[in-house]
Motif scaffolding. Structure first.
Motif, PDB file in Angstrom:
ATOM      1  N   ASP A 219       0.878  -1.168   0.000  1.00 11.54           N
ATOM      2  CA  ASP A 219       0.000   0.000   0.000  1.00 11.54           C
ATOM      3  C   ASP A 219       0.914   1.215   0.000  1.00 11.54           C
ATOM      4  O   ASP A 219       1.483   1.570   1.034  1.00 11.54           O
ATOM      5  CB  ASP A 219      -0.915   0.010   1.235  1.00 11.54           C
ATOM      6  CG  ASP A 219      -2.012  -1.017   1.131  1.00 11.54           C
ATOM      7  OD1 ASP A 219      -2.531  -1.214   0.022  1.00 11.54           O
ATOM      8  OD2 ASP A 219      -2.344  -1.634   2.164  1.00 11.54           O
ATOM      9  N   TYR A 220       1.043   1.833  -1.170  1.00 14.69           N
ATOM     10  CA  TYR A 220       1.960   2.968  -1.318  1.00 14.69           C
ATOM     11  C   TYR A 220       1.530   4.110  -0.404  1.00 14.69           C
ATOM     12  O   TYR A 220       0.358   4.468  -0.334  1.00 14.69           O
ATOM     13  CB  TYR A 220       1.979   3.430  -2.772  1.00 14.69           C
ATOM     14  CG  TYR A 220       2.922   4.575  -3.018  1.00 14.69           C
ATOM     15  CD1 TYR A 220       4.291   4.376  -3.028  1.00 14.69           C
ATOM     16  CD2 TYR A 220       2.437   5.855  -3.228  1.00 14.69           C
ATOM     17  CE1 TYR A 220       5.166   5.425  -3.250  1.00 14.69           C
ATOM     18  CE2 TYR A 220       3.298   6.913  -3.458  1.00 14.69           C
ATOM     19  CZ  TYR A 220       4.662   6.697  -3.464  1.00 14.69           C
ATOM     20  OH  TYR A 220       5.523   7.741  -3.678  1.00 14.69           O
TER      21      TYR A 220
ATOM     22  N   SER B 196       3.849   7.490   0.476  1.00 13.02           N
ATOM     23  CA  SER B 196       4.181   8.753  -0.189  1.00 13.02           C
ATOM     24  C   SER B 196       5.577   8.787  -0.799  1.00 13.02           C
ATOM     25  O   SER B 196       5.859   9.645  -1.626  1.00 13.02           O
ATOM     26  CB  SER B 196       4.045   9.927   0.800  1.00 13.02           C
ATOM     27  OG  SER B 196       4.963   9.788   1.869  1.00 13.02           O
TER      28      SER B 196
ATOM     29  N   ALA C 104       8.059   1.067  -6.592  1.00 15.37           N
ATOM     30  CA  ALA C 104       6.807   1.553  -7.185  1.00 15.37           C
ATOM     31  C   ALA C 104       6.333   2.849  -6.529  1.00 15.37           C
ATOM     32  O   ALA C 104       6.593   3.107  -5.355  1.00 15.37           O
ATOM     33  CB  ALA C 104       5.729   0.485  -7.052  1.00 15.37           C
ATOM     34  N   THR C 105       5.625   3.647  -7.306  1.00 17.29           N
ATOM     35  CA  THR C 105       5.057   4.897  -6.797  1.00 17.29           C
ATOM     36  C   THR C 105       3.532   4.827  -6.761  1.00 17.29           C
ATOM     37  O   THR C 105       2.846   5.823  -6.942  1.00 17.29           O
ATOM     38  CB  THR C 105       5.511   6.090  -7.657  1.00 17.29           C
ATOM     39  OG1 THR C 105       5.129   5.839  -9.011  1.00 17.29           O
ATOM     40  CG2 THR C 105       7.013   6.294  -7.561  1.00 17.29           C
ATOM     41  N   GLY C 106       3.028   3.632  -6.529  1.00 21.91           N
ATOM     42  CA  GLY C 106       1.590   3.402  -6.399  1.00 21.91           C
ATOM     43  C   GLY C 106       1.375   2.036  -5.763  1.00 21.91           C
ATOM     44  O   GLY C 106       2.315   1.259  -5.605  1.00 21.91           O
ATOM     45  N   ASP C 107       0.130   1.746  -5.405  1.00 22.09           N
ATOM     46  CA  ASP C 107      -0.179   0.450  -4.811  1.00 22.09           C
ATOM     47  C   ASP C 107       0.178  -0.683  -5.776  1.00 22.09           C
ATOM     48  O   ASP C 107       0.015  -0.541  -6.989  1.00 22.09           O
ATOM     49  CB  ASP C 107      -1.674   0.353  -4.477  1.00 22.09           C
ATOM     50  CG  ASP C 107      -2.087   1.304  -3.365  1.00 22.09           C
ATOM     51  OD1 ASP C 107      -1.200   1.914  -2.733  1.00 22.09           O
ATOM     52  OD2 ASP C 107      -3.303   1.440  -3.136  1.00 22.09           O
ATOM     53  N   ARG C 108       0.647  -1.806  -5.240  1.00 23.05           N
ATOM     54  CA  ARG C 108       1.013  -2.948  -6.067  1.00 23.05           C
ATOM     55  C   ARG C 108       0.592  -4.239  -5.384  1.00 23.05           C
ATOM     56  O   ARG C 108       0.700  -4.375  -4.167  1.00 23.05           O
ATOM     57  CB  ARG C 108       2.526  -3.030  -6.294  1.00 23.05           C
ATOM     58  CG  ARG C 108       3.109  -1.938  -7.123  1.00 23.05           C
ATOM     59  CD  ARG C 108       2.763  -2.144  -8.604  1.00 23.05           C
ATOM     60  NE  ARG C 108       3.468  -1.225  -9.447  1.00 23.05           N
ATOM     61  CZ  ARG C 108       3.016  -0.027  -9.792  1.00 23.05           C
ATOM     62  NH1 ARG C 108       1.880   0.402  -9.329  1.00 23.05           N
ATOM     63  NH2 ARG C 108       3.709   0.746 -10.592  1.00 23.05           N
TER      64      ARG C 108
ATOM     65  N   SER D 255       6.385   2.700   2.860  1.00 17.35           N
ATOM     66  CA  SER D 255       5.206   1.857   2.655  1.00 17.35           C
ATOM     67  C   SER D 255       5.414   0.486   3.297  1.00 17.35           C
ATOM     68  O   SER D 255       6.482  -0.111   3.171  1.00 17.35           O
ATOM     69  CB  SER D 255       4.949   1.669   1.156  1.00 17.35           C
ATOM     70  OG  SER D 255       4.771   2.922   0.534  1.00 17.35           O
TER      71      SER D 255
END
Length: 176
Positions: A92-93, A95, A125-129, A163
């Motif tokens: 869960d990204y 910030s 990553a710069t977002g949820d994965r 994260s």
């Protein structure tokens, strides 16, 4: 069901189970597998069956995954190895992406090769994965007798990043 009917139980109350064979073998109806009393405690005898577990790894622990790998499955005893079948990681990204040493994997304590590995697409990553990986091909030392299975990164501890991770693991224990 008669005399062989066993009450639902948990590990704390397993000693109350009905004897099945000569008072040594019992059936844990909560976890649905046989256990045997070894003289001091009840031990799982269902080696080779597929098992599932998960672990949550907080940001602080992610930042030290190389110097302090996190145990996801404890060592199973002499003569047993842990084999990864598949694993899924969820990030869960928050910030800030992790900046270095972002190859995440599952490795036996004392092993020299990952059993499963996620490359830089997760921690950097710069977002949820959510990414699933099957085990890697067998190489020397990716399974180690009587060794815990840990979550680790290569090369050094990650930098930056904030994260947390959740890892879901499917594995089995093999008797050598």
């Amino acid at each position: 069901y008669g005399a062989n009917a066993l009450p639902r139980t948990d590990h704390a109350n397993i000693d109350t189970l009905t004897n099945v064979i000569k008072g040594d073998l019992r059936f844990d109806t909560l976890n649905r597998h046989p256990v045997v009393f070894d003289g001091s405690s009840f031990q799982d005898v269902a080696f080779g069956r597929v098992r599932d577990t998960s672990i949550t790894i907080a940001t602080a622990a992610v930042l030290t995954l190389n110097s302090s790998p996190v145990v996801i499955v404890s060592a199973q005893g002499v003569g047993y190895v842990i084999e990864v079948i598949s694993a899924t990681v969820k990030m869960d990204y928050s910030s800030v992406a992790y900046a270095t040493n972002t190859d995440l994997g599952l490795i036996a304590s004392g092993g020299s090769a990952y059993q499963a590995q996620w490359h830089t697409s997760i921690l950097s990553a710069t977002g949820d994965r959510i990414v699933t990986v099957s085990k890697v091909e067998a190489v020397n030392s990716n399974m180690v007798d009587n060794a815990a299975l840990t979550v680790s990164v290569n090369g050094g501890n990650p930098t930056a990043g904030d994260s947390g991770l959740k890892i879901y693991l499917r594995y089995k224990v093999i008797q050598l």
